[in-house]
Each structure stands twice: as C-alpha cells, then as structure tokens.
Design a protein around this motif. Structure first.
Motif, PDB file in Angstrom:
ATOM      1  N   SER A 139      -2.528  -1.168  -3.078  1.00 30.92           N
ATOM      2  CA  SER A 139      -2.809   0.092  -2.375  1.00 30.92           C
ATOM      3  C   SER A 139      -3.882   0.868  -3.139  1.00 30.92           C
ATOM      4  N   LEU A 140      -3.771   0.878  -4.467  1.00 33.79           N
ATOM      5  CA  LEU A 140      -4.792   1.525  -5.289  1.00 33.79           C
ATOM      6  C   LEU A 140      -6.096   0.729  -5.237  1.00 33.79           C
ATOM      7  N   ARG A 175      -7.289  -1.287  -2.898  1.00 34.58           N
ATOM      8  CA  ARG A 175      -7.977  -1.158  -1.606  1.00 34.58           C
ATOM      9  C   ARG A 175      -8.634   0.200  -1.465  1.00 34.58           C
ATOM     10  N   LYS A 176      -7.947   1.231  -1.952  1.00 41.54           N
ATOM     11  CA  LYS A 176      -8.530   2.579  -1.875  1.00 41.54           C
ATOM     12  C   LYS A 176      -9.827   2.653  -2.687  1.00 41.54           C
ATOM     13  N   GLU A 233     -12.650   2.425   0.073  1.00 41.26           N
ATOM     14  CA  GLU A 233     -12.860   3.839   0.406  1.00 41.26           C
ATOM     15  C   GLU A 233     -13.768   4.521  -0.610  1.00 41.26           C
ATOM     16  N   VAL A 234     -13.388   4.487  -1.876  1.00 37.21           N
ATOM     17  CA  VAL A 234     -14.172   5.188  -2.906  1.00 37.21           C
ATOM     18  C   VAL A 234     -15.539   4.538  -3.101  1.00 37.21           C
TER      19      VAL A 234
END
Length: 344
Positions: A194-195, A197-198, A202-203
């Motif tokens: 989850s971290l 993928r973010k 995303e970042v």
C-alpha cells in the motif's frame, strides 16, 4: 410475447469457462503430486495420506494472501509470479516451527473469469509448490459478478504441514548468548505494498513499465519479484543443527515478527549495518522520505527469514545454509531483557 430465458451466464457466471480452467490447470497441479496424493484437482475434496515414519506427528496449518501486490500484477498484466508469493507466504510461516509442507490449496476469486489470467496465476502457485516440495491438491475458483471491478481478482492460500512433536520449534530454549542469523530476501516480498504503490504511482507518478535507473529494472520487474521460499534450505538445516527459534519476516518487519518467538527474559539485539540493504529499500526510503523506523516496521529490509542458534552451532548453520544457496548474515545476538527486539 414469449418470455426471454435467463441463464447463469446472463448473470455473469460462465460455468463452461470454469470447467475449461480446471482442465487447463490439471497438468500444473499434477507435476506437484507425490505418492501420498489420493485425489486431486476437480473433485469435491482432495485426499492426502499421512507420510510414514513419524512417531508422533503434529499437523501444522497456515493461511495467507498476497495483499495489494496483486494490484501491481493486474496493472502490469503479469500474473505468473503472484502464485509463488501466495505459496511462500504460507509455507514460510509453518516452516518456523519446523513443519515440512505437505499439501496446498488455493482460492481464486474474481468478478468475471478470464481463463488465461487464472491459468497463469495457478501456474505460479504450482511453481511455488514445486519449490517448496508440497503438492497442489485442490482449490476453488469463485466467479462473483459485481463484487470485484473488471480485471481484478483476489487470492488466498492454505497449507498443511507436519513435524515430529519432539522436533517442534517453539523458541522456549532461546537464551542470552545465542546468535541471530538472517537469510536474505529477494526483495519486498509481499508486504508494504500500500505504501509502495502510493510512492511509485501517486507520489512519483511512475508507470508499471517505466525503467528506473536506480533499480536497473522496470517498475513491475522490481515490484513483482517473487517472495523467496526458504523451505528446502531450512529443512536441511534442521536435519543437522539444533535450531532454537525461527521467524518469517513479513508485515511488521524484523521487530514485529522476531518478537513473536522470544521467550520472557531475553531481548534480540539486531545490528542494522550487518547486512546490505537492497536497492529497492534505499529507493523507497530516499524517494518517499520515509523515516528509518517506519521502514523497519513496514518492510523486511533485505532479511526474509531469521534463525536463532547457540554460538557453537552458528558457523555450521551459516555453512549449511550457504551451501543450500542462501545468503546468510550474522545480524544480532540474544541478551537478557524483556522479550523485545532492539535495533541498533
């Protein structure tokens, strides 16, 4: 006016596709069978004879999934590796008490069944079972329209293993002076996605097929590296060296998993610089500005499995594991304490 006939397929469930899948995966599963398998893929239940030679056998069971690593596989349209992860997460867990995996079952759930995708997933599961030395004797494919978004699926795995009662590894004998050995991971394994993928999507705004210079690979190649299966190496070790305790380093990292095998009255002191951190973890920490404490709580940081032995057996243990193809590091020691894991 004649009423329209409504079928199960109209509702989104294709029974014929399910039957096709069963026939497609039978060869993969059969390659994992041993002489103890009585009935396998396709029946209502799967039979497995208790192996001979045990005086007081203890059956050990485990279940797990792959987590949101599946989303990366689905984004990349690469489905033949997550099955290895599924097996690894289960068999490495029961290995910590000394159990040899006997047989494995899987659960594959999706909104609309793609035979090709499901077959690739099961192919990976069968490969994981071959690596672990256990039989893939059954499973369930669930097609549930409107329950999962198009193109998505979920996985769960179930394993049963066996260990002689007197050989069951509990951690109770761990004492000050014992040595903590770490077996290298192959990468992120199946936790913290989850971290991950973010950060990546995303970042940093990366795509799954983007090439990342620091990782010397494309994004999906780095993120879909399968979880290492330690079964054969550790079972060989257990045949020749008294092992006091073991831990599979999954969610919670070294602190959250090693603590589970420590008896009262001792701490495990882990030297953070005693093994090389893999490039993927350096990348995540630097690009995401992730605190070191958070990294160690979330990821394996390059150590996928931990073995605790007495000092007089440490060198032999390292030699045996190295001969079995493992990268082994002396990462810490056991001291008097209160059942904690101390990173220093």
């Amino acid at each position: 006016m004649e009423k329209r006939q409504l079928t199960y397929k109209d509702a989104g469930v294709d029974i014929e596709a399910g039957e096709t899948l069963v026939e497609r995966i039978k060869p993969f599963a059969k390659r994992t069978f041993d002489s103890n398998v009585l009935a396998g893929i396709g029946g209502f239940g799967a039979g497995y004879l208790m192996p001979k030679g045990y005086r007081e056998p203890v059956l050990v069971s485990g279940t797990d999934g792959v987590g949101t690593k599946l989303k990366v596989a689905q984004m990349a349209n690469v489905h033949d590796t997550v099955g290895i992860d599924l097996v690894a997460m289960c068999v490495n867990d029961i290995l910590t008490v000394g159990a040899k995996p006997l047989f494995f079952l899987d659960y594959f759930a999706t909104g609309k069944l793609s035979v090709d995708v499901a077959a690739d997933v099961v192919k990976g599961i069968a490969k994981g079972c071959e690596i672990a030395g256990c039989a893939l004797i059954g499973g369930e494919t669930a097609e549930m329209p409107d329950f999962y978004p198009e193109g998505e699926y979920d996985l769960a795995g179930f394993v049963v293993g066996v260990v002689e009662r007197e050989d069951y590894v509990t951690g109770e004998s761990i004492s000050p002076g014992d040595v903590v050995l770490g077996l290298a991971s192959s990468g992120i394994h199946s936790n913290g996605y989850s971290l991950v993928r973010k950060l990546f999507f995303e970042v940093l705004g990366l795509k799954v097929d983007d090439y990342v210079e620091e990782l010397h690979s494309k994004v999906y190649e780095a993120l879909l590296e399968p979880t290492r299966i330690y079964v054969k190496s550790v079972l060989k070790l257990l045949e020749e060296v008294p092992v006091k305790g073991m831990a599979h380093i999954t969610g919670g990292g070294i602190p959250g998993n090693l603590v589970r095998v420590l008896p009262e009255g001792v701490d495990a002191v882990i030297e953070k610089g005693s093994w090389p951190f893999l490039p993927i973890f350096k990348f995540i920490q630097e690009k995401g500005n992730v605190p070191e404490e958070e990294m160690f709580k979330t990821f394996n940081m390059g150590i996928g499995y931990v073995v605790i032995v007495s000092p007089q057996h440490a060198d032999r243990a390292r030699q045996l594991l190295s001969e079995m193809g493992e990268k082994v590091f002396r990462i810490g020691e056991i001291v008097e304490g209160r059942g904690r894991v101390v990173l220093k």
